[in-house]
Design an enzyme around this catalytic site. Structure first.
Site, PDB file in Angstrom:
ATOM      1  N   GLU A  59       0.860  -1.350  -0.082  1.00  9.38           N
ATOM      2  CA  GLU A  59       0.077   0.117  -0.086  1.00  9.38           C
ATOM      3  C   GLU A  59       0.872   1.184  -0.080  1.00  9.38           C
ATOM      4  O   GLU A  59       0.750   2.255   1.036  1.00  9.38           O
ATOM      5  CB  GLU A  59      -1.052  -0.003   1.428  1.00  9.38           C
ATOM      6  CG  GLU A  59      -1.992  -1.035   1.079  1.00  9.38           C
ATOM      7  CD  GLU A  59      -3.235  -1.249   1.838  1.00  9.38           C
ATOM      8  OE1 GLU A  59      -3.152  -0.388   2.651  1.00  9.38           O
ATOM      9  OE2 GLU A  59      -4.197  -1.770   1.634  1.00  9.38           O
ATOM     10  N   GLU A  80      -5.189  -8.662  -0.852  1.00 12.70           N
ATOM     11  CA  GLU A  80      -5.761  -8.399   0.230  1.00 12.70           C
ATOM     12  C   GLU A  80      -7.363  -8.276  -0.173  1.00 12.70           C
ATOM     13  O   GLU A  80      -7.664  -7.534  -1.111  1.00 12.70           O
ATOM     14  CB  GLU A  80      -5.149  -7.206   1.103  1.00 12.70           C
ATOM     15  CG  GLU A  80      -3.892  -7.311   1.958  1.00 12.70           C
ATOM     16  CD  GLU A  80      -3.664  -6.186   2.661  1.00 12.70           C
ATOM     17  OE1 GLU A  80      -4.536  -5.408   3.188  1.00 12.70           O
ATOM     18  OE2 GLU A  80      -2.378  -5.859   2.861  1.00 12.70           O
TER      19      GLU A  80
HETATM   20  O1  AHR Z   1      -5.366  -6.118   6.580  1.00 15.19           O
HETATM   21  C1  AHR Z   1      -5.381  -5.111   7.433  1.00 15.19           C
HETATM   22  C2  AHR Z   1      -4.550  -4.072   6.834  1.00 15.19           C
HETATM   23  O2  AHR Z   1      -5.285  -3.588   5.664  1.00 15.19           O
HETATM   24  C3  AHR Z   1      -3.196  -4.210   6.044  1.00 15.19           C
HETATM   25  O3  AHR Z   1      -2.080  -4.010   6.800  1.00 15.19           O
HETATM   26  C4  AHR Z   1      -3.105  -2.967   4.973  1.00 15.19           C
HETATM   27  O4  AHR Z   1      -2.432  -3.382   3.877  1.00 15.19           O
HETATM   28  C5  AHR Z   1      -4.595  -2.771   4.754  1.00 15.19           C
HETATM   29  O5  AHR Z   1      -4.875  -1.564   4.703  1.00 15.19           O
END
Ligand code: AHR
Length: 515
Positions: A196, A319
């Protein structure tokens, strides 16, 4: 008069047939030539140093009364082995860009203590580090996916990490690894370059990140050990198509194994709603966010196609999952939430989307594995439970490395408050043993739906099935009743004249096996 009545009867009868036909969704098989393989890595998981994911979830330490192997819970390992998890991403997430891997090697009592700045400001004693994680992956028979620190780390630090875990010859880093008790290198192939980067990974612009990526990637040598590293660029936040376009335009294809994408099914970042206590309206909104994945992977893939028409670079959705308010009374920084039938439907639908886009989506990681967000496993001290999402992932594991059977159909609608969503989503594949698997989700919270498949065309004679369903959308497994929701044999189908007619109950997930 009699004739007129007869005609009226025939008219009504025919109309009913038409209505009845419309109520059945008929599946057709698209051209299967060149159908892609569903990469098993789509079924990947994610373990961040966040809340009780690592500490208490995976790792309890070797002095714990909870049965463990080198500190890792045996019950969790057994459950994940059964799930056939193909890869595991670690150590974050946002945590990855604060993580200095050298803090987590060597004698545990000498490791420095840091503060986990993103997740609850808790003390991180680094007792679970590189050796612990990579040994865990060996125990699980899963491929590690290490997320490198670009945000607060250095090029040298990441290059050293690759050398430490992968180099077979004599070097400062391999000597250090051997000194710490591991002679043979681990051969870690998949590496994230930051996480991110548009947010917690450094608030970078896409252009700036692309430049940094090129620099970091250059120094991540393969050490002739893995057959080529798969370097994954930190990807877009949901519909940020400019991010993907900028990366694809500015990073040479031979430096990119994958481009990531993160998308959470969250109804409102300021008011995420309870994990268990939710209305149908909220369910509908969660599913709207989940089904948005179809549009996201389609559009990000189309951008990638422009620069990489041969589809060499993977779209890595590292994710994804549902994100709700933390369970009442739990630490807000720990992201602990329960997992209901809503999550089962969400998981099944998302995996169907990934399977159907297997030509480009070749890796994905559910967020997260244990005790965080849409977890497959929840633990409470000595107790452990498997969530509805676990059961869906297990039912769908039959698609790992199978050949996609592309399908077309027109889904009936699930309507609420004048808004519509496609009620049905499906994916199908044929595995190496010649078994056909069809996974179907009915997201409609009230209506069953009928689906028809020509099984002659699929060369199938016998069918068996498994279903995940329950009486209420909010139903979930608890530590007192850990098996309330679990897969059961599904018999809601009939074979008539070479056609398989399936009736799928409201909010359920079904996998059929045909041979
Ligand atoms: O999964 C939780 C968080 O969500 C992670 O650390 C981040 O990459 C995302 O914003």
């Amino acid at each position: 008069m009699k004739k007129a009545l007869l005609l009226l009867f025939v008219f009504i009868f025919c109309n009913q047939i038409i209505v009845a036909q419309k109520e059945t969704t008929v599946l057709s098989i698209k051209n299967t030539a060149n159908a892609p393989t569903i990469n098993k890595n789509i079924y990947g998981h994610f373990a961040e140093h966040l809340g009780r994911s690592i500490y208490g979830g995976f790792f309890v330490g070797d002095t714990s009364k909870i049965p463990n192997t080198a500190g890792v819970r045996n019950d969790v390992v057994a459950a994940l082995k059964d799930l056939k998890i193909p890869n595991l991403r670690w150590p974050g997430g946002c945590f990855a860009d604060t993580y200095h891997w050298k803090d987590g090697i060597g004698p545990k009592e000498e490791r420095p203590t840091i503060v986990n700045q993103w997740w609850g400001g808790v003390t991180e004693d680094n007792s679970f580090g590189t050796h612990d994680f990579l040994n865990l992956c060996e125990l699980l028979g899963t491929e590690p996916y290490l997320a490198g620190n670009m945000g607060s780390g250095t090029v040298q630090e990441l290059a050293d990490w690759v050398q430490y875990v992968n180099f077979n010859g004599k070097s400062p880093m391999s000597d250090l690894r051997i000194k710490n008790g591991r002679t043979a290198p681990w051969k870690v192939k998949i590496w994230g370059v930051g996480n991110e980067a548009w947010g917690c990974g450094g608030n970078m612009t896409a252009d700036y990140y692309a430049g940094e990526y090129r620099k970091y990637a250059t120094f991540m040598s393969d050490w002739s050990n893995t057959g080529g590293l798969m370097r994954v660029a930190s990807g877009a936040n949901s519909a940020d198509y400019n991010w993907t376009e900028t990366l694809m335009k500015n990073i040479p294809g031979n430096m990119l194994g994958g481009v990531a994408l993160h998308h959470y099914s969250v109804i409102d970042w300021d008011k995420k709603g309870d994990g268990v206590d939710f209305t149908e309206d909220i369910y509908f909104r969660t599913m709207t966010q989940a089904l948005k994945m179809e549009e996201l992977v389609t559009k990000h893939s189309a951008i990638m196609d422009k620069y990489d028409p041969k589809k060499k670079i993977a779209l890595v959705v590292d994710e994804w999952g549902g994100w709700y308010e933390v369970e009442k009374g739990s630490n807000p920084g720990f992201l602990y939430q329960q997992n209901t039938m809503r999550d089962a439907v969400l998981a099944g639908s998302t995996l169907n989307i990934f399977n159907n886009h297997a030509d480009r989506v070749r890796m994905a990681n559910l967020a997260q594995c244990v005790n965080v967000l849409q977890a497959v496993i929840l633990t409470d001290k000595t107790k452990m439970l498997l969530t509805p999402t676990y059961h869906v992932m297990k039912m769908y594991s039959v698609h790992q490395d199978a050949t996609l059977i592309p399908l077309t159909f027109e889904s009936p609608l699930y309507t609420l408050n004048d808004k519509n969503l496609p009620a049905i989503n499906i994916s199908a594949s044929k595995d190496a043993k010649g078994l056909t698997h069809v996974s179907l989700v009915n997201i409609d919270s009230k209506k069953e739906n009928k689906i028809e498949i020509d099984i002659k065309e699929l060369g199938i004679k016998n069918v068996t099935g498994t279903i995940i369903t329950s009486t209420k959308l909010q139903d979930h497994n608890t530590f007192d009743n850990p098996t309330k929701i679990q897969p059961v044999i599904f018999k809601g189908f009939e074979i008539k004249k070479g056609k398989l007619e399936i009736t799928i109950p409201p909010f359920s997930v079904v996998t059929l096996e045909g041979k």
